[in-house]
Design a protein around this motif. Structure first.
Motif, PDB file in Angstrom:
ATOM      1  N   THR A   1       0.811  -1.216   0.000  1.00 38.38           N
ATOM      2  CA  THR A   1       0.000   0.000   0.000  1.00 38.38           C
ATOM      3  C   THR A   1       0.846   1.269   0.000  1.00 38.38           C
ATOM      4  O   THR A   1       0.408   2.306  -0.468  1.00 38.38           O
ATOM      5  CB  THR A   1      -0.921   0.039   1.238  1.00 38.38           C
ATOM      6  OG1 THR A   1      -0.129   0.178   2.418  1.00 38.38           O
ATOM      7  CG2 THR A   1      -1.762  -1.228   1.330  1.00 38.38           C
ATOM      8  N   THR A   2       2.054   1.185   0.550  1.00 39.34           N
ATOM      9  CA  THR A   2       2.872   2.383   0.707  1.00 39.34           C
ATOM     10  C   THR A   2       3.350   2.915  -0.650  1.00 39.34           C
ATOM     11  O   THR A   2       3.804   2.144  -1.512  1.00 39.34           O
ATOM     12  CB  THR A   2       4.070   2.121   1.632  1.00 39.34           C
ATOM     13  OG1 THR A   2       4.978   3.212   1.592  1.00 39.34           O
ATOM     14  CG2 THR A   2       4.814   0.867   1.243  1.00 39.34           C
ATOM     15  N   ILE A   3       3.251   4.214  -0.820  1.00 40.95           N
ATOM     16  CA  ILE A   3       3.572   4.843  -2.105  1.00 40.95           C
ATOM     17  C   ILE A   3       5.058   4.729  -2.419  1.00 40.95           C
ATOM     18  O   ILE A   3       5.445   4.380  -3.544  1.00 40.95           O
ATOM     19  CB  ILE A   3       3.140   6.318  -2.094  1.00 40.95           C
ATOM     20  CG1 ILE A   3       1.637   6.429  -1.866  1.00 40.95           C
ATOM     21  CG2 ILE A   3       3.520   7.003  -3.406  1.00 40.95           C
ATOM     22  CD1 ILE A   3       1.164   7.843  -1.549  1.00 40.95           C
ATOM     23  N   ALA A   4       5.915   5.031  -1.429  1.00 41.77           N
ATOM     24  CA  ALA A   4       7.358   5.038  -1.665  1.00 41.77           C
ATOM     25  C   ALA A   4       7.861   3.669  -2.091  1.00 41.77           C
ATOM     26  O   ALA A   4       8.694   3.547  -3.000  1.00 41.77           O
ATOM     27  CB  ALA A   4       8.096   5.507  -0.410  1.00 41.77           C
ATOM     28  N   PHE A   5       7.381   2.620  -1.443  1.00 42.04           N
ATOM     29  CA  PHE A   5       7.780   1.251  -1.797  1.00 42.04           C
ATOM     30  C   PHE A   5       7.282   0.924  -3.204  1.00 42.04           C
ATOM     31  O   PHE A   5       8.031   0.379  -4.032  1.00 42.04           O
ATOM     32  CB  PHE A   5       7.204   0.270  -0.770  1.00 42.04           C
ATOM     33  CG  PHE A   5       7.751  -1.124  -0.844  1.00 42.04           C
ATOM     34  CD1 PHE A   5       7.597  -1.900  -1.987  1.00 42.04           C
ATOM     35  CD2 PHE A   5       8.406  -1.681   0.239  1.00 42.04           C
ATOM     36  CE1 PHE A   5       8.089  -3.200  -2.052  1.00 42.04           C
ATOM     37  CE2 PHE A   5       8.909  -2.981   0.192  1.00 42.04           C
ATOM     38  CZ  PHE A   5       8.751  -3.742  -0.958  1.00 42.04           C
ATOM     39  N   SER A   6       6.028   1.253  -3.479  1.00 42.27           N
ATOM     40  CA  SER A   6       5.433   0.922  -4.781  1.00 42.27           C
ATOM     41  C   SER A   6       6.151   1.599  -5.937  1.00 42.27           C
ATOM     42  O   SER A   6       6.229   1.053  -7.049  1.00 42.27           O
ATOM     43  CB  SER A   6       3.951   1.326  -4.794  1.00 42.27           C
ATOM     44  OG  SER A   6       3.207   0.581  -3.859  1.00 42.27           O
ATOM     45  N   LYS A   7       6.699   2.791  -5.687  1.00 41.67           N
ATOM     46  CA  LYS A   7       7.392   3.542  -6.736  1.00 41.67           C
ATOM     47  C   LYS A   7       8.850   3.125  -6.901  1.00 41.67           C
ATOM     48  O   LYS A   7       9.495   3.504  -7.874  1.00 41.67           O
ATOM     49  CB  LYS A   7       7.333   5.032  -6.420  1.00 41.67           C
ATOM     50  CG  LYS A   7       5.954   5.644  -6.567  1.00 41.67           C
ATOM     51  CD  LYS A   7       5.905   7.050  -5.981  1.00 41.67           C
ATOM     52  CE  LYS A   7       6.864   7.987  -6.667  1.00 41.67           C
ATOM     53  NZ  LYS A   7       6.757   9.374  -6.129  1.00 41.67           N
ATOM     54  N   ASN A   8       9.359   2.337  -5.934  1.00 37.31           N
ATOM     55  CA  ASN A   8      10.767   1.960  -5.962  1.00 37.31           C
ATOM     56  C   ASN A   8      10.944   0.703  -6.821  1.00 37.31           C
ATOM     57  O   ASN A   8      10.562  -0.399  -6.425  1.00 37.31           O
ATOM     58  CB  ASN A   8      11.260   1.705  -4.530  1.00 37.31           C
ATOM     59  CG  ASN A   8      12.752   1.484  -4.457  1.00 37.31           C
ATOM     60  OD1 ASN A   8      13.272   0.484  -4.922  1.00 37.31           O
ATOM     61  ND2 ASN A   8      13.449   2.425  -3.856  1.00 37.31           N
ATOM     62  N   VAL A   9      11.530   0.875  -7.998  1.00 41.93           N
ATOM     63  CA  VAL A   9      11.657  -0.228  -8.960  1.00 41.93           C
ATOM     64  C   VAL A   9      12.486  -1.372  -8.382  1.00 41.93           C
ATOM     65  O   VAL A   9      12.142  -2.553  -8.535  1.00 41.93           O
ATOM     66  CB  VAL A   9      12.287   0.280 -10.280  1.00 41.93           C
ATOM     67  CG1 VAL A   9      12.539  -0.879 -11.227  1.00 41.93           C
ATOM     68  CG2 VAL A   9      11.379   1.325 -10.920  1.00 41.93           C
ATOM     69  N   LYS A  10      13.563  -1.031  -7.699  1.00 43.71           N
ATOM     70  CA  LYS A  10      14.447  -2.061  -7.146  1.00 43.71           C
ATOM     71  C   LYS A  10      13.725  -2.916  -6.118  1.00 43.71           C
ATOM     72  O   LYS A  10      13.827  -4.153  -6.135  1.00 43.71           O
ATOM     73  CB  LYS A  10      15.682  -1.404  -6.524  1.00 43.71           C
ATOM     74  CG  LYS A  10      16.741  -2.395  -6.070  1.00 43.71           C
ATOM     75  CD  LYS A  10      17.991  -1.674  -5.578  1.00 43.71           C
ATOM     76  CE  LYS A  10      19.048  -2.674  -5.109  1.00 43.71           C
ATOM     77  NZ  LYS A  10      20.272  -1.969  -4.624  1.00 43.71           N
ATOM     78  N   LEU A  11      12.980  -2.269  -5.217  1.00 45.51           N
ATOM     79  CA  LEU A  11      12.244  -3.016  -4.196  1.00 45.51           C
ATOM     80  C   LEU A  11      11.137  -3.873  -4.813  1.00 45.51           C
ATOM     81  O   LEU A  11      10.952  -5.036  -4.421  1.00 45.51           O
ATOM     82  CB  LEU A  11      11.645  -2.062  -3.165  1.00 45.51           C
ATOM     83  CG  LEU A  11      12.610  -1.427  -2.169  1.00 45.51           C
ATOM     84  CD1 LEU A  11      11.880  -0.394  -1.311  1.00 45.51           C
ATOM     85  CD2 LEU A  11      13.258  -2.486  -1.278  1.00 45.51           C
TER      86      LEU A  11
END
Length: 311
Positions: free
Chosen positions: A10-20
């Motif tokens: 759900t978190t935006i920062a994680f979702s936007k992080n391609v590597k993660l």
């Protein structure tokens, strides 16, 4: 086991992080969902997003009884970030949902920002920079951070890291925490005092506590009135620790010299009168969002899921 699990991020920062996201997708889960909308979910949107998920990687989403009652498939929550005031742990226990959360993974990101706030406030960098953008040449250089009295409320992972960064500045450091840490205080030449003494004596006060019933609105009209007119306050922890209306009045009246905020009661903040105060530095909750911290928090969230379901 994990090949049967659906994970919702759900978190935006994680979702936007391609590597993660690539790392999570490569682990063999049945399905991985991410926050495609790039915005904080409402309660209804959160329920809809997680309704078929076995595991949720969450950020600041409100995890309440109302939400959990509607997503019976959920087995575990892995927290991205360190704040926990958005999670109803009693409701999680009632629904037999495990909650995993990291400790201290973003401490350097937040502590560096706190130090940056201290330097900017002391040396008048923010105010004079904004004035110069409007062709106003103001050479008021403020005061040095070195040798000043710093008050730190909350001496956990982040508070301790701020203390380590302050060592070259030879500051007098006053601390307050609900946990007794006498040996640590002694080893680092810290003085444990009451919150009232910190408000009265510190040149800069920074807070690093969770948001609880005991800490909510800790900075209010009464406590701010104890501070010196030349002092500063910094909040990189949780918005609810400050009564924003009282802070606004104190800044406008000149009761304190300035403040810095990275967190707010409502995010994004809506009080333009507060945001527009010249001696208030305001940033959009980026304290724990350095590139390195984002990666570390994401990896920690993933590792805890794997540890639990592979054990």
């Amino acid at each position: 086991m994990i090949q049967n699990l659906t994970v919702g991020v759900t978190t935006i920062a994680f979702s936007k992080n391609v590597k993660l996201m690539n790392q999570l997708n490569s682990l063999g889960f049945k399905k991985v969902k991410k926050n495609e909308a790039g915005k904080r979910f409402t309660t209804e949107e959160l329920v809809s997003f997680l309704k078929d998920c076995d595991v949720a990687i969450i950020g600041l989403d409100l995890i309440t009884e109302e939400v959990l009652a509607q997503i019976p498939s959920l087995k575990a929550i892995s927290k991205y970030g360190v704040g926990l005031d958005n999670i109803d742990f009693e409701a999680c226990e009632k629904h037999n949902i495990k909650v995993f959360y990291p400790q201290g993974v973003n401490k350097r990101s937040v502590s560096e920002m706190t130090l940056g706030f201290m330097l900017s406030l002391c040396r008048n960098l923010y105010v004079t920079s904004n004035l110069l953008k409007n062709s106003i040449w103001n050479k008021s250089g403020g005061m040095q951070l070195s040798e000043k009295t710093i008050g730190i409320i909350g001496v956990g992972h982040i508070g301790k890291d701020v203390i380590s960064l302050l060592k070259p500045f030879n500051c007098k450091i006053l601390v307050n925490d609900i946990i007794s840490q006498k040996e640590y205080y002694k080893a680092n030449n810290l003085t444990h005092v009451s919150k009232e003494e910190i408000f009265k004596n510190a040149d800069i006060i920074t807070i690093h506590t969770p948001l609880t019933d005991k800490t909510k609105n800790l900075f209010n009209k009464s406590t701010l009135s104890l501070m010196k007119e030349t002092s500063f306050v910094i909040n990189t922890a949780r918005g609810g620790l400050f009564n924003q209306d009282d802070l606004k009045k104190a800044l406008i009246a000149g009761d304190i010299a300035g403040a810095a905020m990275d967190v707010y009661d409502i995010e994004p903040p809506t009080d333009l009168g507060l945001l527009g105060i010249p001696n208030l530095m305001n940033t959009p909750h980026i304290g724990g969002n350095s590139k390195e911290a984002v990666q570390a928090m994401g990896e920690a969230a993933i590792e805890r899921i794997l540890d639990f379901f592979n054990s």
